[in-house]
Design a protein around this motif. Structure first.
Motif, PDB file in Angstrom:
ATOM      1  N   THR A  60       0.823  -1.211   0.000  1.00 47.19           N
ATOM      2  CA  THR A  60       0.000   0.000   0.000  1.00 47.19           C
ATOM      3  C   THR A  60       0.854   1.257   0.000  1.00 47.19           C
ATOM      4  OG1 THR A  60      -1.931   1.037   1.051  1.00 47.19           O
ATOM      5  CG2 THR A  60      -0.196   0.234   2.515  1.00 47.19           C
ATOM      6  N   VAL A  61       2.143   1.144   0.365  1.00 50.99           N
ATOM      7  CA  VAL A  61       3.067   2.277   0.279  1.00 50.99           C
ATOM      8  C   VAL A  61       3.022   2.895  -1.109  1.00 50.99           C
ATOM      9  CG1 VAL A  61       5.516   2.907   0.264  1.00 50.99           C
ATOM     10  CG2 VAL A  61       4.620   1.462   2.091  1.00 50.99           C
ATOM     11  N   PHE A  62       2.972   2.065  -2.138  1.00 49.89           N
ATOM     12  CA  PHE A  62       2.937   2.559  -3.513  1.00 49.89           C
ATOM     13  C   PHE A  62       1.531   2.970  -3.937  1.00 49.89           C
ATOM     14  CE2 PHE A  62       2.327   1.847  -8.077  1.00 49.89           C
ATOM     15  CZ  PHE A  62       3.315   2.670  -8.605  1.00 49.89           C
ATOM     16  N   PHE A  63       0.541   2.166  -3.645  1.00 52.49           N
ATOM     17  CA  PHE A  63      -0.797   2.387  -4.187  1.00 52.49           C
ATOM     18  C   PHE A  63      -1.568   3.463  -3.431  1.00 52.49           C
ATOM     19  CE2 PHE A  63       0.256  -1.914  -5.608  1.00 52.49           C
ATOM     20  CZ  PHE A  63      -0.001  -1.790  -6.954  1.00 52.49           C
ATOM     21  N   ASN A  64      -1.406   3.527  -2.114  1.00 49.65           N
ATOM     22  CA  ASN A  64      -2.019   4.576  -1.295  1.00 49.65           C
ATOM     23  C   ASN A  64      -1.336   4.567   0.068  1.00 49.65           C
ATOM     24  OD1 ASN A  64      -3.550   6.358   0.196  1.00 49.65           O
ATOM     25  ND2 ASN A  64      -5.519   5.518  -0.417  1.00 49.65           N
ATOM     26  N   PRO A  65      -0.431   5.517   0.321  1.00 49.02           N
ATOM     27  CA  PRO A  65       0.313   5.489   1.587  1.00 49.02           C
ATOM     28  C   PRO A  65      -0.572   5.615   2.823  1.00 49.02           C
ATOM     29  CG  PRO A  65       0.669   7.570   0.419  1.00 49.02           C
ATOM     30  CD  PRO A  65      -0.032   6.642  -0.533  1.00 49.02           C
ATOM     31  N   ALA A  66      -1.773   6.153   2.678  1.00 46.62           N
ATOM     32  CA  ALA A  66      -2.684   6.235   3.825  1.00 46.62           C
ATOM     33  C   ALA A  66      -3.039   4.856   4.352  1.00 46.62           C
ATOM     34  CB  ALA A  66      -3.951   6.993   3.431  1.00 46.62           C
TER      35      ALA A  66
END
Length: 432
Positions: A60-66
């Motif tokens: 998820t760091v790449f796709f959405n850091p939230a």
């Protein structure tokens, strides 16, 4: 052509991860143009539907850091996607360059490539999370037989990227999270084609031109997650453009190479602006076993209108007209919890090409595509997961009618491409 382990082990793991990805690079294109969606293998089985909302592992760091706010403790994920594109040209009346004979269809311009990625996340406090990702968001490789009909347009085209993405996320409440990341990205390009030297060295003669260049650039990404209800989550994410000024060399070999190197060879530069991207995703749990995923994404490919390669003294070496357009991608998928330790995944997506029929190039013989994906996730314990996914991309036949700016110099390439892509991905993720 332009033409987690314990904390003290993380730096070593990061070094290995960056080295591996840098060596393997990313040189296979499966999304529109030369964008790569294979930031993980866990999303492959869902055709990368819901990427900005899932937050099931450290990718998820790449796709959405939230999404890091949904990952307590320390998490790591490593994936490799094997990509096999097919691009086969059928000649339909191509016109030969002046003084040159025709050629074959070039064979299959696609080949196997490996796309690795790795991620780490750390929970720093109850509200603050940190992460680091290393991956390859863009890549391309096509290579034809050296005597094919379009050899004066392209023989080899290879673009590799490596992206390092440190990130922070903030949990505002149980319902709302925000994330932000910085991207440091390197690009390498290696492109070749034949040069018609009939006017310099006699009918039927040609040289080989090769342009190599590289550069680094900075970008950023942001995201937000909204947990509307216990069963409904929305995600939005945005990645910025990256502005490159590639620097490298143009070299010629073969007939009249001395003359060509004098007038067109030497140190060169090329300005390239890789596109920004926005994604809106939804994740909806509809029962204890079924979770549905969907998203819509937009990519700003209109940033690429032409590719001009110039010597440092201002002499133009070559210019490719692109006139690409912005694109949309729509994806739908689902996950079925077959058992406590086993989930089955599926996905379907439509992916629009930025390439216009009037300016399609053999370097990127791209067309619209439909994804059909399947996957399985096995959880050997409560903290680890192994994902295996497969996707077949049905690519629309792509017509081409292009003279590269000069029929006399390059000939006019007329025909049709039969394209497809197969992707097989494996990922291991765990929490410490």
């Amino acid at each position: 052509m332009i033409q987690s382990r314990q904390r003290h082990t993380c730096p070593g793991s990061l070094k290995v991860m960056i080295t591996m990805i840098g060596m393997l690079g990313s040189s296979a294109s499966q999304a529109a143009a030369f964008q790569l969606l294979e930031g993980n293998a866990s999303g492959l089985g869902n055709a990368y539907a819901g990427t900005a909302a899932v937050a099931e592992d450290a990718s998820t760091v790449f796709f959405n850091p939230a999404g890091m706010t949904f990952l307590p403790g320390r998490n790591v994920a490593f994936s490799v996607d094997l990509v096999r594109p097919k691009a086969e040209f059928s000649n339909q009346g191509s016109i030969n360059a002046t003084g040159q004979a025709g050629g074959g269809d070039g064979g299959d311009a696609g080949d196997w490539a490996a796309i690795p990625a790795g991620y780490m996340t750390w929970q720093l406090t109850d509200q603050i999370f940190a992460g680091l990702g290393v991956g390859a968001p863009f890549g391309l490789k096509t290579e034809y037989d050296s005597t094919w009909a379009g050899r004066f347009h392209a023989i080899k085209s290879e673009i590799k990227t490596v992206n390092i993405n440190p990130s922070l996320a903030f949990k505002v409440s149980d319902r709302l999270s925000f994330g932000v990341g910085v991207n440091y990205q390197r690009i390498d390009a290696d492109l070749t084609n034949a040069i018609n030297t009939a006017s310099l060295a006699g009918a039927g003669t040609s040289a080989l031109g090769r342009i190599k260049g590289d550069d680094t650039a900075w970008g950023w990404n942001v995201g937000a997650l909204f947990q509307l209800t216990p069963d409904t989550r929305l995600g939005v994410a945005y990645r910025s453009k990256l502005d490159y000024k590639l620097e490298g060399t143009a070299r010629f070999s073969g007939s009249a190479a001395t003359t060509l190197n004098a007038v067109r060879g030497g140190n060169v530069t090329a300005d390239v602006e890789l596109p920004d991207m926005a994604t809106f995703s939804v994740m909806q749990r509809i029962s204890d076993r079924w979770t549905m995923l969907g998203d819509v994404s937009w990519t700003g490919w209109s940033s690429l209108q032409e590719l001009a390669v110039n010597r440092t003294d201002g002499v133009n070496v070559t210019t490719e007209e692109l006139r690409w357009r912005d694109t949309w991608r729509v994806a739908f998928g689902g996950t079925y919890a077959y058992a406590d330790a086993l989930s089955l995944k599926f996905g379907l997506a439509w992916d629009q090409t930025p390439v216009r029929d009037t300016t399609r190039l053999p370097r990127v013989p791209d067309e619209d595509r439909v994804w059909l994906s399947f996957g399985v996730q096995w959880r050997p314990d409560t903290t680890s997961a192994v994902d295996v996914g497969y996707a077949h991309l049905f690519v629309k036949d792509a017509s081409i009618n292009n003279n590269g700016g000069s029929t006399a110099a390059r000939g006019r390439l007329i025909g049709e491409y039969e394209n497809s892509v197969d992707i097989l991905g494996v990922q291991y993720s765990t929490r410490f």
